[in-house]
Design a protein around this motif. Structure first.
Motif, PDB file in Angstrom:
ATOM      1  N   LEU A 113       4.101   1.745  11.903  1.00 15.56           N
ATOM      2  CA  LEU A 113       3.600   2.566  10.805  1.00 15.56           C
ATOM      3  C   LEU A 113       2.318   3.302  11.222  1.00 15.56           C
ATOM      4  O   LEU A 113       2.091   4.445  10.824  1.00 15.56           O
ATOM      5  N   GLN A 142       1.169   2.390   1.473  1.00 15.88           N
ATOM      6  CA  GLN A 142       2.388   2.371   2.274  1.00 15.88           C
ATOM      7  C   GLN A 142       2.639   1.019   2.919  1.00 15.88           C
ATOM      8  O   GLN A 142       3.781   0.621   3.122  1.00 15.88           O
ATOM      9  N   ALA A 177      10.725   0.044   8.120  1.00 15.89           N
ATOM     10  CA  ALA A 177       9.878   1.177   8.490  1.00 15.89           C
ATOM     11  C   ALA A 177      10.571   2.526   8.392  1.00 15.89           C
ATOM     12  O   ALA A 177       9.909   3.567   8.346  1.00 15.89           O
TER      13      ALA A 177
END
Length: 381
Positions: free
Chosen positions: A179, A329, A64
């Motif tokens: 996230l 992402q 992350a």
């Protein structure tokens, strides 16, 4: 995938796509409280974010790190609690610099994770804690509940609290959570992306038979390769397969470019190389060059290609096209399942129980045998 063994591991691997929807719904419901806590911190000048945990929980931070830094605009470092506990003076600023310590913890009871919080409070005069955990009975969750002025806990759904030895749903849930909570925009904006990774997770799970056949190859070492955020996933896959096979299959991880600089020497005729490809076209150009080179190796190195359309020049034994999108992402989340499934089937093939693969008992669900010592006032590095 029917067996009397691995009652928990099987269920926890397969339940991840549905779990991600539950995680998304939870973060969406708690968004305002999370933003009330994190928003002012992200606006502080020179805020440093430290992502931490032990073992797989540390690898959540590694995966992350770059994305959190991009999305928050704050310097972000992934530092394992196992490093923070022995050398806190190397990592914690001893001035008034604001620090957000993000602790990832399935149980919240690992000795190093609890001590890392204590040391952060000792070293940092401007410290805040975000705990992302799966266990409401854990020490870290209890700490956050008792210190609401500078701490907040995100308690994940009960389904994320894995019962098996190996972290599966807990890992991907904590990764998805950080996230989401560290995004500047509204969580609702990520509905499409969460839906996409759920589709990708289902795609991998529907490929069980192909992955099972792959584990019947006579390999005794596996190399996982990834770039950027996917490097952290490569490390988690490395650990997952190695612990689920009780070390009978030795694993390694590296970046695609880094692998060229010496580590490639580990490959032999009994090596499986797993390519965790990037969704970025620019990054993929570097990755593909290495994969094509390995595919042309006269020793016939086995390989698994994950993420992209099949490429004959890569010469992979199996290709899983996850239909990555250029700006996606969260593709690191479903990619994690690859190491879990390979580890699961190889464990069964070796006659082990994936729920408790450690025949000697040297590894356990919550680490045992760690003694925490008082940090001295004067210490030699």
């Amino acid at each position: 995938m029917k067996t009397k063994k691995s009652a928990y591991t099987k269920k926890e691997i397969e339940g991840q796509p549905k779990l991600w929807q539950l995680v998304y719904n939870l973060i969406l419901a708690e968004e305002q409280g999370i933003k009330d806590f994190l928003g002012p911190l992200f606006e502080q000048k020179d805020l440093e974010i430290i992502l931490t945990g032990a073992g797989s929980s540390a690898f959540v931070g590694e995966a992350a790190q770059g994305l959190v830094q991009i999305n928050t605009g704050c310097l972000t470092r992934a530092i394992a609690t196992t490093d923070l506990v022995t050398h806190p003076e190397n990592f914690f600023p001893n001035n008034n610099k604001p620090v957000l310590l993000v602790s990832f913890a399935r149980s919240g009871n690992s000795p190093e994770s609890v001590e890392a919080v204590n040391l952060a409070n000792k070293f940092c005069s401007n410290i805040h804690h975000l705990v992302i955990t799966c266990n409401k009975e854990g020490e870290l969750y209890k700490y956050s509940e008792a210190n609401t002025k500078n701490a907040l806990a995100v308690l994940l759904p009960e389904e994320a609290n894995d019962k098996s030895l190996a972290m599966t749903g807990s890992f991907t849930s904590m990764l998805l959570s950080v996230l989401l909570v560290c995004s500047r925009g509204s969580v609702v904006n990520f509905e499409h992306e969460v839906g996409k990774i759920i589709e990708q997770g289902d795609l991998i799970l529907n490929s069980y038979e192909s992955l099972k056949e792959l584990t019947h190859l006579d390999f005794d070492r596996v190399v996982f390769l990834g770039s950027g955020p996917m490097l952290g996933i490569a490390r988690e896959c490395h650990l997952k397969l190695q612990e689920l096979t009780d070390g009978k299959v030795v694993c390694k991880h590296d970046s695609f470019l880094g692998f060229r600089h010496g580590p490639r020497a580990v490959t032999n005729e009994k090596t499986l190389v797993v390519y965790l490809f990037s969704g970025s076209e620019h990054v993929y150009r570097y990755e593909r060059d290495l994969a094509v080179s390995i595919g042309a190796d006269p020793r016939g190195i086995w390989s698994l290609s994950v993420g992209r359309k099949e490429d004959q020049e890569i010469n992979a034994n199996l290709n899983l096209d996850l239909q990555f999108e250029q700006d996606q992402q969260f593709n690191v989340v479903p990619a994690t399942i690859i190491g879990q499934v390979l580890g699961y089937y190889k464990s069964l093939q070796l006659g082990l129980d994936p729920d408790n693969p450690s025949v000697s008992g040297t590894i356990s669900r919550v680490v045992q045998g760690v003694t925490i010592y008082d940090y001295p006032e004067n210490v030699n590095i």
